[in-house]
Design an enzyme around this catalytic site. Sequence first.
Site, PDB file in Angstrom:
ATOM      1  N   LYS A 241       0.900  -1.214  -0.742  1.00 20.28           N
ATOM      2  CA  LYS A 241      -0.429  -0.213  -0.127  1.00 20.28           C
ATOM      3  C   LYS A 241       0.906   1.652  -0.123  1.00 20.28           C
ATOM      4  O   LYS A 241       2.113   1.158   0.489  1.00 20.28           O
ATOM      5  CB  LYS A 241      -0.816  -0.308   1.751  1.00 20.28           C
ATOM      6  CG  LYS A 241      -2.256   0.823   1.548  1.00 20.28           C
ATOM      7  CD  LYS A 241      -2.868   0.289   0.449  1.00 20.28           C
ATOM      8  CE  LYS A 241      -4.198   0.847  -0.115  1.00 20.28           C
ATOM      9  NZ  LYS A 241      -5.584   0.469   0.099  1.00 20.28           N
TER      10      LYS A 241
ATOM     11  N   GLY B 264     -20.704   6.824   2.530  1.00 22.84           N
ATOM     12  CA  GLY B 264     -19.488   7.383   1.872  1.00 22.84           C
ATOM     13  C   GLY B 264     -19.737   6.899   0.252  1.00 22.84           C
ATOM     14  O   GLY B 264     -19.612   6.025   0.335  1.00 22.84           O
TER      15      GLY B 264
ATOM     16  N   GLY C  85     -18.788   7.061  -2.047  1.00 20.81           N
ATOM     17  CA  GLY C  85     -17.784   8.277  -3.267  1.00 20.81           C
ATOM     18  C   GLY C  85     -17.335   6.640  -4.103  1.00 20.81           C
ATOM     19  O   GLY C  85     -18.224   6.507  -4.789  1.00 20.81           O
ATOM     20  N   ASN C  86     -15.515   6.478  -4.393  1.00 22.58           N
ATOM     21  CA  ASN C  86     -15.487   5.848  -6.034  1.00 22.58           C
ATOM     22  C   ASN C  86     -16.348   4.800  -5.852  1.00 22.58           C
ATOM     23  O   ASN C  86     -17.325   3.695  -7.165  1.00 22.58           O
ATOM     24  CB  ASN C  86     -14.659   5.747  -5.834  1.00 22.58           C
ATOM     25  CG  ASN C  86     -13.322   6.305  -6.217  1.00 22.58           C
ATOM     26  OD1 ASN C  86     -13.821   7.268  -7.453  1.00 22.58           O
ATOM     27  ND2 ASN C  86     -11.516   6.305  -6.149  1.00 22.58           N
TER      28      ASN C  86
ATOM     29  N   GLY D  76     -19.054   3.304  -3.177  1.00 20.06           N
ATOM     30  CA  GLY D  76     -20.272   3.658  -2.133  1.00 20.06           C
ATOM     31  C   GLY D  76     -21.510   4.033  -2.970  1.00 20.06           C
ATOM     32  O   GLY D  76     -22.685   4.054  -3.395  1.00 20.06           O
TER      33      GLY D  76
HETATM   34  N1  GLU Z   1      -7.312   0.435  -3.194  1.00 19.87           N
HETATM   35  C1  GLU Z   1      -8.299  -0.751  -3.508  1.00 19.87           C
HETATM   36  C2  GLU Z   1      -8.320  -2.245  -2.217  1.00 19.87           C
HETATM   37  O1  GLU Z   1      -7.648  -1.962  -1.455  1.00 19.87           O
HETATM   38  C3  GLU Z   1      -7.546  -1.313  -4.820  1.00 19.87           C
HETATM   39  C4  GLU Z   1      -6.159  -2.110  -4.815  1.00 19.87           C
HETATM   40  C5  GLU Z   1      -5.587  -2.629  -6.627  1.00 19.87           C
HETATM   41  O2  GLU Z   1      -6.338  -2.352  -6.691  1.00 19.87           O
HETATM   42  O3  GLU Z   1      -4.302  -3.043  -6.314  1.00 19.87           O
HETATM   43  O4  GLU Z   1      -8.465  -2.536  -2.085  1.00 19.87           O
END
Ligand code: GLU
Length: 417
Positions: free
Chosen positions: A106, A218, A220-221, A223
């Site tokens: 991450k 939420g 957003g993207n 929700g």
């Molecule tokens: N950010 C999204 C998650 O928390 C997607 C991560 C990704 O596609 O690598 O799962």
Amino acid sequence: MPEELNPFKIAQAQLDEAAELLGLDEATHEILRWPRREFRFTIPVRMDNGKVKIFHGYRVQYNDARGPGKGGLRWHPDETIDTVRALAAWMTWKTAVVDIPLGGSKGGVTCNPEEMSDGEKERLARGWMRQIYFRLGQYKDVPAPDVFTTSQIMSWMLDEYEVLSNDHQPAVITGKPVELGGSLGRSDATARGGMYTVREACKKLGIDPAQAKYAVQGFGNVGSFAATLHKELFGGGKLIAASDVYGGVYNPDGIDPHALAKHVKETGKVPGFPGTEPISNEDLLELDVDILYPAAIENVITEKNADNIKCKILCELANGPTTPAADKILYKKGVHIIPDFLANAGGVTVSYFEQVQGIYQYWWPIEKVHEELDAKMTRAYQAVYDVHKEKNVDMRVAAYLIAVQRVVDAMKLRGWV
Ligand code: GLU
């Protein structure tokens, strides 16, 4: 004692419980409690006012025993190394529980994108990539979008990476626009994957999702897609409340999710949607609904409000919305939790499909994306449900038992432990 709210401490505590049940030896447990590698760096960005501002950036590569690191980038004012570590740990369990050949990573930047111009965002995206590109790659570690990062930001990062590496690598980053090698179906994949798990949970619990009342925290993207897809995929259901950082709206007779999405596109916020009353984020969570979709950030359901949660199914589209203390309370109350790293794994699953397509340079039709996603999510939900029943543990612990065991098996084969 005040409740522990540090997300990384929470992630470690969740792992500790699974490690004990699995009887992991000390070294195996210890390596899983920590990121294998983490990077912190400063990013100087020339702002529109002519001054240079220093941003703090991160990339945590938690565990790559099962394959290249994978995970999004969050740009958030409250981002710290510990939020990124927790999210990287959860990515490790997420890719394992849906059984895709990837590890968990991450990244993030402490910043407030709402206060930044497009030019400033582009310079920040390129600056982040310049600091860490040497440790990214389609077979090393692959970023993607998360809270407040978009396909445009992924495009700038892809471009910077390809300039620096003098190479085209369409699979080095996912969540790209389709024009640059993104997959069809990536934008609603997290919510869609969650819907497939809700469909399976409804079958187990004897709930008809087409008659269900639901609320989305939420909008957003993720929700906003959850709100519209619930209706589209189940052919019904009543959205009675939705919220974002600015506040929420409520109507017991139902809210049209498509009209609300249009309103948010036009005004930038949920509050003020015609035909609704205002409701706070806190009150929304305690509404009498069949299905609750938390789709924002961590720690919204804690020991303070867990007793007042009334939903039958809690589909955790956000990462880390429920604290361990709240988990225990909800389990006793009989709330069926579809835990975050299972419920929201649809995003990374379609990211993986995007990588596969990028590496082959051959693109799938949308039907194939949906079909493969459904198969992965349904199989993962069923496996977690079976362990939950067989071992008489809550759904989160069941998901951990499966995911951790898969990572342990890979580490053992590699001779790490
Ligand atoms: N950010 C999204 C998650 O928390 C997607 C991560 C990704 O596609 O690598 O799962």
